[in-house]
Design a protein around this motif. Structure first.
Motif, mmCIF file in Angstrom:
data_model
loop_
_atom_site.group_PDB
_atom_site.id
_atom_site.type_symbol
_atom_site.label_atom_id
_atom_site.label_comp_id
_atom_site.label_asym_id
_atom_site.label_seq_id
_atom_site.Cartn_x
_atom_site.Cartn_y
_atom_site.Cartn_z
ATOM 1 N N MET A 74 33.292 -0.055 -4.545
ATOM 2 C CA MET A 74 32.261 -0.839 -3.903
ATOM 3 C C MET A 74 30.975 -0.689 -4.698
ATOM 4 N N SER A 75 30.275 -1.766 -4.934
ATOM 5 C CA SER A 75 29.027 -1.695 -5.682
ATOM 6 C C SER A 75 27.872 -2.135 -4.805
ATOM 7 N N ILE A 76 26.695 -1.645 -5.161
ATOM 8 C CA ILE A 76 25.493 -2.033 -4.441
ATOM 9 C C ILE A 76 25.082 -3.408 -4.933
ATOM 10 N N VAL A 77 24.908 -4.324 -4.019
ATOM 11 C CA VAL A 77 24.480 -5.673 -4.372
ATOM 12 C C VAL A 77 23.025 -5.812 -3.971
ATOM 13 N N ILE A 78 22.196 -6.132 -4.927
ATOM 14 C CA ILE A 78 20.779 -6.327 -4.672
ATOM 15 C C ILE A 78 20.544 -7.827 -4.553
ATOM 16 N N ALA A 79 20.101 -8.252 -3.387
ATOM 17 C CA ALA A 79 19.877 -9.683 -3.154
ATOM 18 C C ALA A 79 18.664 -10.165 -3.929
ATOM 19 N N ALA A 80 18.726 -11.403 -4.357
ATOM 20 C CA ALA A 80 17.592 -12.010 -5.051
ATOM 21 C C ALA A 80 16.446 -12.163 -4.062
ATOM 22 N N ASP A 81 15.304 -11.557 -4.372
ATOM 23 C CA ASP A 81 14.145 -11.640 -3.501
ATOM 24 C C ASP A 81 12.912 -11.237 -4.289
ATOM 25 N N SER A 82 11.815 -11.136 -3.614
ATOM 26 C CA SER A 82 10.580 -10.773 -4.291
ATOM 27 C C SER A 82 10.240 -9.300 -4.047
ATOM 28 N N ARG A 83 11.193 -8.515 -3.724
ATOM 29 C CA ARG A 83 11.021 -7.093 -3.439
ATOM 30 C C ARG A 83 10.592 -6.331 -4.697
ATOM 31 N N GLN A 84 9.731 -5.348 -4.521
ATOM 32 C CA GLN A 84 9.367 -4.447 -5.609
ATOM 33 C C GLN A 84 10.192 -3.177 -5.458
ATOM 34 N N TYR A 85 10.537 -2.564 -6.598
ATOM 35 C CA TYR A 85 11.363 -1.361 -6.610
ATOM 36 C C TYR A 85 10.539 -0.215 -7.173
ATOM 37 N N HIS A 86 10.406 0.844 -6.384
ATOM 38 C CA HIS A 86 9.593 1.988 -6.766
ATOM 39 C C HIS A 86 10.505 3.192 -6.956
ATOM 40 N N LEU A 87 10.517 3.740 -8.162
ATOM 41 C CA LEU A 87 11.325 4.905 -8.491
ATOM 42 C C LEU A 87 10.450 6.141 -8.340
ATOM 43 N N TYR A 88 10.830 7.019 -7.424
ATOM 44 C CA TYR A 88 10.088 8.257 -7.167
ATOM 45 C C TYR A 88 10.299 9.218 -8.324
ATOM 46 N N ARG A 89 9.227 9.810 -8.817
ATOM 47 C CA ARG A 89 9.282 10.630 -10.033
ATOM 48 C C ARG A 89 9.950 11.983 -9.835
ATOM 49 N N LYS A 90 9.698 12.638 -8.719
ATOM 50 C CA LYS A 90 10.223 13.990 -8.503
ATOM 51 C C LYS A 90 11.686 13.939 -8.078
ATOM 52 N N GLU A 91 12.406 15.037 -8.383
ATOM 53 C CA GLU A 91 13.786 15.115 -7.899
ATOM 54 C C GLU A 91 13.752 15.248 -6.379
ATOM 55 N N THR A 92 14.775 14.691 -5.735
ATOM 56 C CA THR A 92 14.817 14.623 -4.278
ATOM 57 C C THR A 92 16.071 15.299 -3.761
ATOM 58 N N ASP A 93 15.905 16.064 -2.703
ATOM 59 C CA ASP A 93 17.027 16.682 -2.007
ATOM 60 C C ASP A 93 17.790 15.562 -1.288
ATOM 61 N N MET A 94 19.035 15.350 -1.653
ATOM 62 C CA MET A 94 19.805 14.238 -1.095
ATOM 63 C C MET A 94 20.245 14.459 0.354
ATOM 64 N N ARG A 95 19.916 15.606 0.929
ATOM 65 C CA ARG A 95 20.183 15.802 2.362
ATOM 66 C C ARG A 95 19.139 15.096 3.212
ATOM 67 N N LYS A 96 18.052 14.654 2.589
ATOM 68 C CA LYS A 96 16.991 13.962 3.331
ATOM 69 C C LYS A 96 17.505 12.625 3.848
ATOM 70 N N GLY A 97 17.135 12.344 5.070
ATOM 71 C CA GLY A 97 17.532 11.089 5.704
ATOM 72 C C GLY A 97 16.358 10.135 5.828
ATOM 73 N N PHE A 98 16.487 9.205 6.752
ATOM 74 C CA PHE A 98 15.484 8.156 6.927
ATOM 75 C C PHE A 98 14.078 8.709 7.110
ATOM 76 N N ASN A 99 13.895 9.625 8.056
ATOM 77 C CA ASN A 99 12.553 10.093 8.397
ATOM 78 C C ASN A 99 11.886 10.841 7.252
#
Length: 122
Positions: A1-26
């Motif tokens: 399964m691949s991530i499909v990014i829909a065509a839109d005017s969304r901006q994509y922001h890549l966070y610089r620091k490494e992130t603990d992947m246990r973090k959820g929505f909040n």
């Protein structure tokens, strides 16, 4: 399964620091608001990668709620573009996100000159 990014005017922001992947929505929303100073519900996408660059989460708010896309590599690592060391995040294009997800080297991509319409579409 691949991530499909829909065509839109969304901006994509890549966070610089490494992130603990246990973090959820909040906790990811907390990073966006408190560290990046951005609105989480504005429709932009926020990309988080762990220290070994084997896991990636994309947080986006769409009508009615939040979505997290989560990709874990079985082999290899995600390539991250060169960052300004003082920046907390960097804006990347939809194409760059697709290259990161597909394992295409960002250093060797060469764009040919093309006509660009004024609207912002991936």
């Amino acid at each position: 399964m691949s991530i499909v990014i829909a065509a839109d005017s969304r901006q994509y922001h890549l966070y610089r620091k490494e992130t603990d992947m246990r973090k959820g929505f909040n906790l990811l929303c907390g990073i966006v608001i408190n560290e990046l100073g951005r609105q989480v519900m504005g429709g932009d996408a926020f990309i988080f990668i762990n220290k070994p660059r084997t896991h990636l989460k994309l947080l986006v708010y769409e009508q009615g709620g939040f979505t997290i896309f989560y990709r874990r590599l079985e082999k290899g690592a995600f390539e991250v573009p060169a960052f300004d060391l003082d920046a907390k995040s960097m804006e990347i294009t939809c194409d760059q996100l697709q290259f990161i997800l597909k394992g295409i080297s960002l250093k060797e991509i060469k764009y040919r000159k093309r006509y660009q319409h004024a609207s912002k579409v991936c």
